[in-house]
Scaffold this active site. Structure first.
Site, PDB file in Angstrom:
ATOM      1  N   SER A  30     101.873   3.381  31.361  1.00 43.91           N
ATOM      2  CA  SER A  30     100.979   3.689  30.336  1.00 43.91           C
ATOM      3  C   SER A  30     101.532   3.493  28.850  1.00 43.91           C
ATOM      4  O   SER A  30     100.946   3.524  27.721  1.00 43.91           O
ATOM      5  CB  SER A  30     100.932   5.277  30.216  1.00 43.91           C
ATOM      6  OG  SER A  30     102.218   6.058  30.046  1.00 43.91           O
ATOM      7  N   ASN A 116     106.661  16.627  30.575  1.00 42.78           N
ATOM      8  CA  ASN A 116     105.132  17.498  30.405  1.00 42.78           C
ATOM      9  C   ASN A 116     105.144  18.237  29.104  1.00 42.78           C
ATOM     10  O   ASN A 116     104.074  18.047  28.469  1.00 42.78           O
ATOM     11  CB  ASN A 116     105.053  18.388  31.454  1.00 42.78           C
ATOM     12  CG  ASN A 116     104.977  17.540  32.859  1.00 42.78           C
ATOM     13  OD1 ASN A 116     104.641  16.426  32.776  1.00 42.78           O
ATOM     14  ND2 ASN A 116     104.713  18.210  34.031  1.00 42.78           N
ATOM     15  N   THR A 161      58.489  12.581   9.423  1.00 48.01           N
ATOM     16  CA  THR A 161      58.529  13.305  10.933  1.00 48.01           C
ATOM     17  C   THR A 161      58.125  12.293  11.750  1.00 48.01           C
ATOM     18  O   THR A 161      56.925  11.906  11.569  1.00 48.01           O
ATOM     19  CB  THR A 161      58.204  14.568  11.065  1.00 48.01           C
ATOM     20  OG1 THR A 161      56.690  14.642  10.689  1.00 48.01           O
ATOM     21  CG2 THR A 161      58.539  15.675   9.771  1.00 48.01           C
ATOM     22  N   HIS A 162      58.528  12.159  12.953  1.00 54.71           N
ATOM     23  CA  HIS A 162      57.879  11.363  14.091  1.00 54.71           C
ATOM     24  C   HIS A 162      57.767   9.895  13.508  1.00 54.71           C
ATOM     25  O   HIS A 162      56.952   9.177  13.832  1.00 54.71           O
ATOM     26  CB  HIS A 162      56.467  12.029  14.433  1.00 54.71           C
ATOM     27  CG  HIS A 162      56.453  13.388  14.735  1.00 54.71           C
ATOM     28  ND1 HIS A 162      56.461  13.814  15.992  1.00 54.71           N
ATOM     29  CD2 HIS A 162      56.140  14.412  14.206  1.00 54.71           C
ATOM     30  CE1 HIS A 162      56.341  15.001  16.113  1.00 54.71           C
ATOM     31  NE2 HIS A 162      56.228  15.288  14.738  1.00 54.71           N
ATOM     32  N   SER A 289      71.811 -15.456  10.981  1.00 51.22           N
ATOM     33  CA  SER A 289      71.558 -15.809  12.149  1.00 51.22           C
ATOM     34  C   SER A 289      71.778 -17.330  12.188  1.00 51.22           C
ATOM     35  O   SER A 289      71.689 -18.082  11.304  1.00 51.22           O
ATOM     36  CB  SER A 289      69.697 -15.887  12.395  1.00 51.22           C
ATOM     37  OG  SER A 289      69.319 -16.941  13.352  1.00 51.22           O
ATOM     38  N   ASN A 297      71.006  -9.847   8.948  1.00 51.93           N
ATOM     39  CA  ASN A 297      70.882  -8.738   9.679  1.00 51.93           C
ATOM     40  C   ASN A 297      71.778  -7.700   9.550  1.00 51.93           C
ATOM     41  O   ASN A 297      72.903  -7.821   9.131  1.00 51.93           O
ATOM     42  CB  ASN A 297      71.140  -9.650  11.328  1.00 51.93           C
ATOM     43  CG  ASN A 297      70.158 -10.394  11.666  1.00 51.93           C
ATOM     44  OD1 ASN A 297      69.098 -10.226  11.472  1.00 51.93           O
ATOM     45  ND2 ASN A 297      70.598 -11.402  12.471  1.00 51.93           N
ATOM     46  N   GLU A 302      74.217  -1.547  12.834  1.00 52.57           N
ATOM     47  CA  GLU A 302      74.039  -1.370  14.242  1.00 52.57           C
ATOM     48  C   GLU A 302      75.223  -1.193  14.946  1.00 52.57           C
ATOM     49  O   GLU A 302      75.347  -0.629  16.298  1.00 52.57           O
ATOM     50  CB  GLU A 302      73.640  -2.906  14.522  1.00 52.57           C
ATOM     51  CG  GLU A 302      71.998  -3.238  14.244  1.00 52.57           C
ATOM     52  CD  GLU A 302      71.506  -4.685  14.174  1.00 52.57           C
ATOM     53  OE1 GLU A 302      70.363  -4.814  14.562  1.00 52.57           O
ATOM     54  OE2 GLU A 302      72.314  -5.559  13.971  1.00 52.57           O
ATOM     55  N   TYR A 329     100.134  19.982  35.599  1.00 53.89           N
ATOM     56  CA  TYR A 329     100.222  18.472  35.180  1.00 53.89           C
ATOM     57  C   TYR A 329      99.719  17.747  36.433  1.00 53.89           C
ATOM     58  O   TYR A 329     100.457  17.926  37.615  1.00 53.89           O
ATOM     59  CB  TYR A 329     101.424  18.055  34.636  1.00 53.89           C
ATOM     60  CG  TYR A 329     101.313  16.407  34.468  1.00 53.89           C
ATOM     61  CD1 TYR A 329     100.739  16.053  33.367  1.00 53.89           C
ATOM     62  CD2 TYR A 329     101.733  15.479  35.346  1.00 53.89           C
ATOM     63  CE1 TYR A 329     100.639  14.809  33.048  1.00 53.89           C
ATOM     64  CE2 TYR A 329     101.724  14.343  35.113  1.00 53.89           C
ATOM     65  CZ  TYR A 329     101.063  13.813  33.994  1.00 53.89           C
ATOM     66  OH  TYR A 329     100.836  12.568  33.533  1.00 53.89           O
ATOM     67  N   LYS A 337      94.776   9.607  27.489  1.00 55.48           N
ATOM     68  CA  LYS A 337      95.037   8.929  26.236  1.00 55.48           C
ATOM     69  C   LYS A 337      94.064   7.819  25.800  1.00 55.48           C
ATOM     70  O   LYS A 337      93.801   7.879  24.311  1.00 55.48           O
ATOM     71  CB  LYS A 337      96.290   8.517  26.179  1.00 55.48           C
ATOM     72  CG  LYS A 337      97.357   9.781  26.011  1.00 55.48           C
ATOM     73  CD  LYS A 337      98.755   9.330  26.455  1.00 55.48           C
ATOM     74  CE  LYS A 337      99.323  10.708  26.977  1.00 55.48           C
ATOM     75  NZ  LYS A 337      98.654  11.032  28.370  1.00 55.48           N
TER      76      LYS A 337
HETATM   77  N1  ARG Z   1     103.086   9.399  30.436  1.00 52.78           N
HETATM   78  C1  ARG Z   1     102.788  10.222  31.413  1.00 52.78           C
HETATM   79  C2  ARG Z   1     101.308  11.199  30.849  1.00 52.78           C
HETATM   80  O1  ARG Z   1     101.075  10.781  29.540  1.00 52.78           O
HETATM   81  C3  ARG Z   1     103.907  11.370  31.463  1.00 52.78           C
HETATM   82  C4  ARG Z   1     103.694  11.894  32.662  1.00 52.78           C
HETATM   83  C5  ARG Z   1     105.151  12.764  32.697  1.00 52.78           C
HETATM   84  N2  ARG Z   1     104.925  13.939  33.960  1.00 52.78           N
HETATM   85  C6  ARG Z   1     104.893  13.462  35.057  1.00 52.78           C
HETATM   86  N3  ARG Z   1     105.058  14.598  36.087  1.00 52.78           N
HETATM   87  N4  ARG Z   1     104.884  12.415  35.733  1.00 52.78           N
HETATM   88  O2  ARG Z   1     100.585  11.696  31.500  1.00 52.78           O
END
Ligand code: ARG
Length: 481
Positions: A30, A116, A161-162, A289, A297, A302, A329, A337
Site C-alpha cells: 500500500s 492498527n 422550476t422544471h 474544439s 466549451n 463539466e 481489523y 485509503k
Molecule cells: N497498511 C495497512 C492498512 O492500512 C496496515 C495494516 C496493518 N495491520 C495488519 N494487521 N496487517 O490497512
C-alpha cells in the site's frame, strides 16, 4: 540485544520460514498510496517515543537517537530522496525499517503499539488537516460567490422550476443560494474536524497493551484535545482499530459538497449557452474544439459535474468495504485509503477551480433583461393582486391561468390583452391589473427575510460572511481551530 537470524520478512517474519510470494508483495503493498501519511506517522511516532521514555520503556539516549533518526528520515522524504520499498508493504513498515537501519534503538519503536492503532492515529491526523484544507477552499469559494453576488445585485433574471421560467430574482439572490449550500458544507467539515479529533493510540492491535503507558500524554502532544485542552481518547480498543466512521463522514460530506458544486456548474453551463446567454465564462476555464472554430466549451464546469460522480463513487466504495466486516481489523480495510484520499484531492481541486473561475464570470445584462422581461414571470404576482382585492387564492390562480391561456390564444403578451378579453377570462380582475407588470415593484414587494427583494438581498449580502462563518478564515485553515 540477543542476536537473531535474518527473518523472512523484516517486521513480522519471525514465525515464517518463507518470504511472501513476489506476487503477494505486489498485490498487498500500500506504500504506493499511503506514503502520503509519512509526516503523520513520523509525528505520531515521535510523540509515542517521548511517552515511552517518560514511562521508562526507552532510555533517554535511545529515545533521543530515535527522535533524531525520525527527523532525518522526514527531511529525506521531504527532499524526495527517500526510497520506498514495496516489499515492506506500507508506509509504517518502511519507516520503521529505515529507522532501524540507522538507529539500533529503532527496534524499540513499536513497543506498546501496533500498526492498527498507528494507522487509526495517522488517519485521524490526516483527516484533521484534510478538513482544514477543504474548509479553507470552501471559504475561498464563498468569498468569490459573495463578491460576484455583490457585483450583480442589480441584474435580474428568471429563476426556474422544471427548467421552465418561474419568477424573477436578482443574480445576487441566485448566487447567494449557492452560498447557503457551500456554507452548510463548511459547517460539516468544521464539525468533522472536531469529531475526528480523538486519539486511538494505546488501542494496540485490538486489546491495548500489558505495558503501562500514558495515553493522555500522547493525545495531548498530538493535539487530540477538547476546547478546554483536555485529552480526548477513544474508549474501546476494539472499536478504535476498526472504526472507519470518520472516513465515511468525510466521503459523505465530500459527495454532498460535490453534488452542490455540480448544481452550480450545471446552472452556469446552461446560462453560458447561446440559448440562455445569461453569462460569459472566463476563457481560461473554457476550451475550444479541434474541428469547430466557433466553439468555446465549458469544460471546467463539466469536469466539476463529472468529478462529483467520482465523489459519490468513493463514498459507495467505503460503505461497501466496511459492511459485514467482522471486528476488528481486516486487511480489506487497507482499501479504505484510495477512495478517501481521492475524495479529499478531487474536492479540493474542484473548489480551487471554482474559486478561480468565479471572479471571471460576467453576467450578460442585455440577455438577462430580455429574459426577465417576460410578463408571464409575474403571473403569480397578478394572482396575489387578486388576493389583495379579496379573491380566494385558488380562484385567483384559475382566473389568471385562464388569462394566460387567452394571451396564448391571441398570441400577444399578457398585459396587451384587451380589457374586454381579459375580463372575459378573469372576471375578478381589478381595473389596475396592468400595473402589476412592473419588475421593480414586483421585486420590492418581496421584502421579507430570505426573499429576493433588494432590501433582504442587501441585508443577506451584509450578513452573509458572518453567517457563513468566514470571519477569521485563512488559506491555511481556520484561526483558532
Ligand atoms: N497498511 C495497512 C492498512 O492500512 C496496515 C495494516 C496493518 N495491520 C495488519 N494487521 N496487517 O490497512
Amino acid at each position: 540485544m540477543r542476536a537473531m537470524s535474518e527473518p523472512a520478512q523484516p517486521t513480522w517474519g519471525g514465525r515464517f520460514r518463507e518470504p511472501p510470494a513476489e506476487r503477494m508483495q505486489r498485490f498487498g503493498e500500500s506504500v504506493s498510496f499511503d506514503a502520503v501519511l509519512a509526516p503523520y506517522d513520523i509525528r505520531a511516532s515521535r510523540a509515542h517515543v517521548r511517552m515511552l521514555r517518560r514511562c521508562g520503556w526507552i532510555p533517554a539516549e535511545e529515545a533521543e537517537a530515535i527522535d533524531a533518526g525520525l527527523e532525518a528520515i522526514l527531511a529525506e522524504i521531504e527532499a524526495g530522496r527517500f526510497v520506498w520499498d514495496p516489499a515492506l508493504e506500507d508506509v509504517h513498515m518502511n519507516l520503521e525499517h529505515a529507522l532501524s537501519r540507522r538507529v539500533e534503538a529503532g527496534a524499540r519503536l513499536q513497543t506498546a503499539r501496533s500498526r492498527n492503532d498507528q494507522v487509526a492515529t495517522c488517519m485521524r491526523l490526516y483527516l484533521r488537516d484534510a478538513c482544514e484544507e477543504v474548509a479553507a477552499t470552501l471559504a475561498e469559494c464563498l468569498e468569490a460567490l459573495h463578491a460576484l453576488a455583490a457585483a450583480n445585485r442589480g441584474v435580474l433574471l428568471p429563476a426556474y422550476t422544471h427548467l421552465q421560467r418561474g419568477q424573477p430574482v436578482s443574480a445576487a439572490h441566485h448566487l447567494l443560494a449557492y452560498g447557503e449550500m457551500l456554507a452548510r458544507d463548511l459547517g460539516r467539515f468544521r464539525g468533522l474536524r472536531a469529531s475526528v479529533n480523538v486519539c486511538p493510540l494505546g488501542s494496540g492491535a485490538l486489546a491495548g497493551t500489558t505495558l503501562p503507558i500514558d495515553r493522555e500524554g500522547v493525545a495531548r502532544e498530538l493535539g487530540f484535545v477538547d476546547e478546554a485542552g483536555e485529552p480526548r481518547l477513544t474508549q474501546n480498543s476494539l472499536d478504535a482499530v476498526s472504526d472507519r466512521d470518520s472516513f465515511h463522514e468525510f466521503a459523505s460530506a465530500a459527495a454532498l459538497a460535490g453534488l452542490h458544486l455540480s448544481r452550480i456548474a450545471e446552472d452556469f453551463i446552461l446560462w453560458s449557452t447561446r440559448e440562455f446567454g445569461f453569462l460569459h465564462l472566463p476563457e481560461g476555464y473554457t476550451t475550444g474544439s479541434s474541428l469547430m472554430p466557433q466553439k468555446r466549451n465549458p469544460d471546467a464546469l463539466e469536469l466539476i459535474r463529472g468529478k462529483a460522480a467520482r465523489l459519490q463513487g468513493n463514498l459507495q466504495t467505503l460503505q461497501a468495504l466496511v459492511k459485514n466486516l467482522p471486528l476488528t481489523y481486516n486487511r480489506d480495510l487497507q482499501e479504505d485509503k484510495p477512495p478517501l484520499f481521492d475524495s479529499h484531492r478531487v474536492l479540493v481541486d474542484c473548489l480551487r477551480v471554482l474559486a478561480d473561475l468565479l471572479p471571471g464570470v460576467r453576467f450578460r445584462e442585455g440577455a438577462c433583461r430580455a429574459a426577465v422581461a417576460d410578463p408571464l414571470l409575474l403571473a403569480t404576482d397578478l394572482a396575489d393582486h387578486l388576493v389583495r382585492a379579496g379573491v380566494p387564492f385558488r380562484q385567483a390562480h384559475h382566473e389568471v391561468g385562464a388569462l394566460v391561456a387567452a394571451a396564448e390564444e391571441e398570441d400577444c403578451p399578457l398585459p396587451e390583452l384587451s380589457t374586454a378579453r381579459a375580463r372575459q377570462a378573469a372576471p375578478s380582475l381589478p381595473g389596475d391589473w396592468r400595473e402589476v407588470f412592473d419588475l421593480e415593484r414586483a421585486l420590492a414587494a418581496r421584502g421579507e427575510i430570505g426573499m429576493p427583494g433588494p432590501g433582504p438581498v442587501d441585508r443577506a449580502l451584509a450578513t452573509a460572511r458572518a453567517r457563513w462563518g468566514l470571519a477569521g478564515e485563512t488559506a491555511g485553515g481556520r484561526e483558532g481551530v
